[in-house]
Design a protein around this motif. Sequence first.
Motif, PDB file in Angstrom:
ATOM      1  N   SER A   1       0.804  -1.225   0.000  1.00  9.22           N
ATOM      2  CA  SER A   1       0.000   0.000   0.000  1.00  9.22           C
ATOM      3  C   SER A   1       0.836   1.273   0.000  1.00  9.22           C
ATOM      4  O   SER A   1       0.324   2.345  -0.310  1.00  9.22           O
ATOM      5  N   ARG A   2       2.094   1.200   0.397  1.00  7.18           N
ATOM      6  CA  ARG A   2       2.991   2.345   0.550  1.00  7.18           C
ATOM      7  C   ARG A   2       2.455   3.347   1.568  1.00  7.18           C
ATOM      8  O   ARG A   2       2.826   4.527   1.566  1.00  7.18           O
ATOM      9  N   ALA A   3       1.586   2.886   2.457  1.00  2.00           N
ATOM     10  CA  ALA A   3       0.974   3.774   3.443  1.00  2.00           C
ATOM     11  C   ALA A   3       2.001   4.245   4.460  1.00  2.00           C
ATOM     12  O   ALA A   3       2.856   3.478   4.902  1.00  2.00           O
ATOM     13  N   ARG A   4       1.903   5.500   4.860  1.00  7.16           N
ATOM     14  CA  ARG A   4       2.738   6.026   5.937  1.00  7.16           C
ATOM     15  C   ARG A   4       2.055   5.860   7.289  1.00  7.16           C
ATOM     16  O   ARG A   4       2.706   5.772   8.313  1.00  7.16           O
ATOM     17  N   THR A   5       0.732   5.846   7.284  1.00  5.13           N
ATOM     18  CA  THR A   5      -0.058   5.537   8.472  1.00  5.13           C
ATOM     19  C   THR A   5      -0.836   4.272   8.191  1.00  5.13           C
ATOM     20  O   THR A   5      -1.456   4.146   7.116  1.00  5.13           O
ATOM     21  N   CYS A   6      -0.803   3.308   9.111  1.00  3.42           N
ATOM     22  CA  CYS A   6      -1.385   1.996   8.853  1.00  3.42           C
ATOM     23  C   CYS A   6      -2.866   2.105   8.480  1.00  3.42           C
ATOM     24  O   CYS A   6      -3.648   2.715   9.224  1.00  3.42           O
ATOM     25  N   PRO A   7      -3.279   1.528   7.358  1.00  5.89           N
ATOM     26  CA  PRO A   7      -4.683   1.589   6.949  1.00  5.89           C
ATOM     27  C   PRO A   7      -5.557   0.503   7.573  1.00  5.89           C
ATOM     28  O   PRO A   7      -6.754   0.458   7.310  1.00  5.89           O
ATOM     29  N   VAL A   8      -4.952  -0.372   8.384  1.00  8.09           N
ATOM     30  CA  VAL A   8      -5.689  -1.505   8.961  1.00  8.09           C
ATOM     31  C   VAL A   8      -5.769  -1.325  10.477  1.00  8.09           C
ATOM     32  O   VAL A   8      -4.751  -1.086  11.145  1.00  8.09           O
ATOM     33  N   ALA A   9      -6.960  -1.430  11.024  1.00  9.46           N
ATOM     34  CA  ALA A   9      -7.150  -1.252  12.467  1.00  9.46           C
ATOM     35  C   ALA A   9      -6.278  -2.224  13.260  1.00  9.46           C
ATOM     36  O   ALA A   9      -6.228  -3.416  12.961  1.00  9.46           O
ATOM     37  N   GLY A  10      -5.603  -1.693  14.268  1.00 14.83           N
ATOM     38  CA  GLY A  10      -4.779  -2.536  15.129  1.00 14.83           C
ATOM     39  C   GLY A  10      -3.375  -2.791  14.638  1.00 14.83           C
ATOM     40  O   GLY A  10      -2.576  -3.427  15.338  1.00 14.83           O
ATOM     41  N   HIS A  11      -3.050  -2.341  13.412  1.00 17.85           N
ATOM     42  CA  HIS A  11      -1.689  -2.489  12.879  1.00 17.85           C
ATOM     43  C   HIS A  11      -1.186  -3.938  13.026  1.00 17.85           C
ATOM     44  O   HIS A  11      -0.110  -4.194  13.577  1.00 17.85           O
ATOM     45  N   PRO A  12      -1.977  -4.918  12.518  1.00 18.88           N
ATOM     46  CA  PRO A  12      -1.666  -6.322  12.827  1.00 18.88           C
ATOM     47  C   PRO A  12      -0.362  -6.829  12.236  1.00 18.88           C
ATOM     48  O   PRO A  12       0.239  -7.757  12.770  1.00 18.88           O
ATOM     49  N   CYS A  13       0.115  -6.257  11.143  1.00 19.46           N
ATOM     50  CA  CYS A  13       1.326  -6.789  10.507  1.00 19.46           C
ATOM     51  C   CYS A  13       2.512  -6.763  11.457  1.00 19.46           C
ATOM     52  O   CYS A  13       3.377  -7.646  11.401  1.00 19.46           O
ATOM     53  N   LEU A  14       2.560  -5.754  12.350  1.00 22.57           N
ATOM     54  CA  LEU A  14       3.664  -5.671  13.306  1.00 22.57           C
ATOM     55  C   LEU A  14       3.223  -5.876  14.750  1.00 22.57           C
ATOM     56  O   LEU A  14       3.994  -6.411  15.556  1.00 22.57           O
ATOM     57  N   SER A  15       2.004  -5.467  15.107  1.00 19.52           N
ATOM     58  CA  SER A  15       1.606  -5.543  16.517  1.00 19.52           C
ATOM     59  C   SER A  15       1.527  -6.979  17.018  1.00 19.52           C
ATOM     60  O   SER A  15       1.609  -7.234  18.218  1.00 19.52           O
ATOM     61  N   LEU A  16       1.379  -7.934  16.091  1.00 18.38           N
ATOM     62  CA  LEU A  16       1.310  -9.342  16.495  1.00 18.38           C
ATOM     63  C   LEU A  16       2.688  -9.971  16.686  1.00 18.38           C
ATOM     64  O   LEU A  16       2.794 -11.105  17.156  1.00 18.38           O
ATOM     65  N   VAL A  17       3.747  -9.257  16.318  1.00 16.52           N
ATOM     66  CA  VAL A  17       5.106  -9.743  16.596  1.00 16.52           C
ATOM     67  C   VAL A  17       5.357  -9.618  18.092  1.00 16.52           C
ATOM     68  O   VAL A  17       5.066  -8.588  18.702  1.00 16.52           O
ATOM     69  N   THR A  18       5.903 -10.663  18.707  1.00 19.58           N
ATOM     70  CA  THR A  18       6.116 -10.675  20.158  1.00 19.58           C
ATOM     71  C   THR A  18       7.575 -10.388  20.508  1.00 19.58           C
ATOM     72  O   THR A  18       8.492 -10.594  19.692  1.00 19.58           O
ATOM     73  N   SER A  19       7.783  -9.937  21.722  1.00 19.13           N
ATOM     74  CA  SER A  19       9.146  -9.722  22.207  1.00 19.13           C
ATOM     75  C   SER A  19       9.917 -11.035  22.256  1.00 19.13           C
ATOM     76  O   SER A  19      11.135 -11.061  22.027  1.00 19.13           O
ATOM     77  N   GLU A  20       9.224 -12.130  22.532  1.00 18.72           N
ATOM     78  CA  GLU A  20       9.881 -13.452  22.542  1.00 18.72           C
ATOM     79  C   GLU A  20      10.448 -13.783  21.164  1.00 18.72           C
ATOM     80  O   GLU A  20      11.546 -14.357  21.055  1.00 18.72           O
ATOM     81  N   GLN A  21       9.728 -13.407  20.101  1.00 20.18           N
ATOM     82  CA  GLN A  21      10.230 -13.651  18.753  1.00 20.18           C
ATOM     83  C   GLN A  21      11.494 -12.842  18.485  1.00 20.18           C
ATOM     84  O   GLN A  21      12.419 -13.328  17.818  1.00 20.18           O
ATOM     85  N   VAL A  22      11.540 -11.631  19.000  1.00 17.51           N
ATOM     86  CA  VAL A  22      12.726 -10.790  18.811  1.00 17.51           C
ATOM     87  C   VAL A  22      13.919 -11.403  19.526  1.00 17.51           C
ATOM     88  O   VAL A  22      15.022 -11.499  18.961  1.00 17.51           O
ATOM     89  N   VAL A  23      13.741 -11.828  20.771  1.00 17.29           N
ATOM     90  CA  VAL A  23      14.835 -12.437  21.524  1.00 17.29           C
ATOM     91  C   VAL A  23      15.332 -13.700  20.819  1.00 17.29           C
ATOM     92  O   VAL A  23      16.549 -13.929  20.694  1.00 17.29           O
ATOM     93  N   LYS A  24      14.404 -14.496  20.336  1.00 19.47           N
ATOM     94  CA  LYS A  24      14.787 -15.723  19.609  1.00 19.47           C
ATOM     95  C   LYS A  24      15.586 -15.378  18.361  1.00 19.47           C
ATOM     96  O   LYS A  24      16.583 -16.043  18.029  1.00 19.47           O
ATOM     97  N   ALA A  25      15.166 -14.331  17.630  1.00 18.36           N
ATOM     98  CA  ALA A  25      15.868 -13.928  16.408  1.00 18.36           C
ATOM     99  C   ALA A  25      17.273 -13.431  16.726  1.00 18.36           C
ATOM    100  O   ALA A  25      18.228 -13.721  15.996  1.00 18.36           O
ATOM    101  N   VAL A  26      17.425 -12.682  17.824  1.00 13.62           N
ATOM    102  CA  VAL A  26      18.759 -12.227  18.228  1.00 13.62           C
ATOM    103  C   VAL A  26      19.644 -13.410  18.556  1.00 13.62           C
ATOM    104  O   VAL A  26      20.822 -13.465  18.145  1.00 13.62           O
ATOM    105  N   ARG A  27      19.102 -14.404  19.257  1.00 12.57           N
ATOM    106  CA  ARG A  27      19.882 -15.617  19.542  1.00 12.57           C
ATOM    107  C   ARG A  27      20.328 -16.286  18.262  1.00 12.57           C
ATOM    108  O   ARG A  27      21.488 -16.720  18.116  1.00 12.57           O
TER     109      ARG A  27
END
Length: 396
Positions: A366-392
């Motif tokens: 969409s090239r949107a600068r402000t999320c066009p989908v309520a709740g911003h699900p593409c990123l808001s569903l990413v968890t901190s646990e996933q980030v820690v696992k990726a860093v490992r």
Amino acid sequence: MRRRDPAARCGRGRTNATQCRGKAGRAARKPAEPTTAEPATAAACRAAGEHGGGRGRVLVARLDDAGDVLLAGPATRAVRTLADELVFLAGPNGRAAAELLPGVDRVIEWRAPWIDHSPAAVSNAQVADLIARVEGVDEALLLTSFHQSALPLALLLRMAGVRRVCAISNDYPGSLLDVRHVVDETLDVPEAERMLAVARAAGFDLPPGDDGKLAVRRPLPDIGRESGHLLGVGGAADERSYVVVHPGTSAPARTWPADKHRQAVRELVDDGHRVVVTGKERDLTAYVACDAAVDLGGRTTFAELAAVIEGASVLVAGNTGPAHLAAAVGTPVVSLFAPVVPAARWAPYGVPTVLLGDQQAPCSGSRARTCPVAGHPCLSLVTSEQVVKAVRELTQ
């Protein structure tokens, strides 16, 4: 996804072709003579600094943000092999990155009203300013994203007397371009490769030994002792001894929530990592760092930020300039990537990367600068646990 280089062919009036007219420098218009790059050292930074010859003063333009400018690095180094002087035309958000590119002799800053995120009205004075500042340029390479047009700048450069102009254009350019590089925009080619293809179509190529990855000018500022003091390790911090978390982006649609960044910082510390938080927004970095990490918010220049990221084992960031800065200094990236633009084009280039975020979300493309989908699900569903696992994953 399979990648294909948008290689050029010379000819007239056909799509997927490079239309070639003109000769480098100040000569009259006729088909350009083939040129070859001079030998250079294997190190990209030194190779880009070698003086070429025969093509005069060449301007390379990329008028948007810092990450876009860093991705133009391989194309810029290719131009430098034959340019006697390389002038980089950047917007205000890209100037600091342009000053870090190997091979750049001089940077001109100019705010393009058809590209800038908060454009001012077009004025005669603004146009006259650019025309005056590019006086003496022999030829120009205009680098644009797939959704930008090179033709407004091409027109202004013609008014300034630039005799050879090269760019991608799927629109008919008339007499505005001498080398018109036409590509299939349905193919998701990495942005660095897409821009390098324009340079090659114009007769420039990387010097021998240059691997085509992103790079920055050396030496970077020495921040070892300062970072060691902040991290509480006494002297200079050991290389790869900490993780950098960069929570800010240039657009809300690309931003992972601040509370999730804060939680990820705490969990990274609990997992045994030292953490440094960077960014311009001091309130945001202070909140994310809390009392668990070193807060460098607002305390680094762009070059100092490059040095901080180079010393890190991993960078955690969204699709933003520091992610491309990490690629330029060889640091792996946990990329919190919103699919508003294709990851195949814009993910960190040439370094180990773990991509997080739903790339098939409804906002995709969409090239949107402000999320066009309520709740911003593409990123808001990413968890901190996933980030820690990726860093490992990237540090083991």
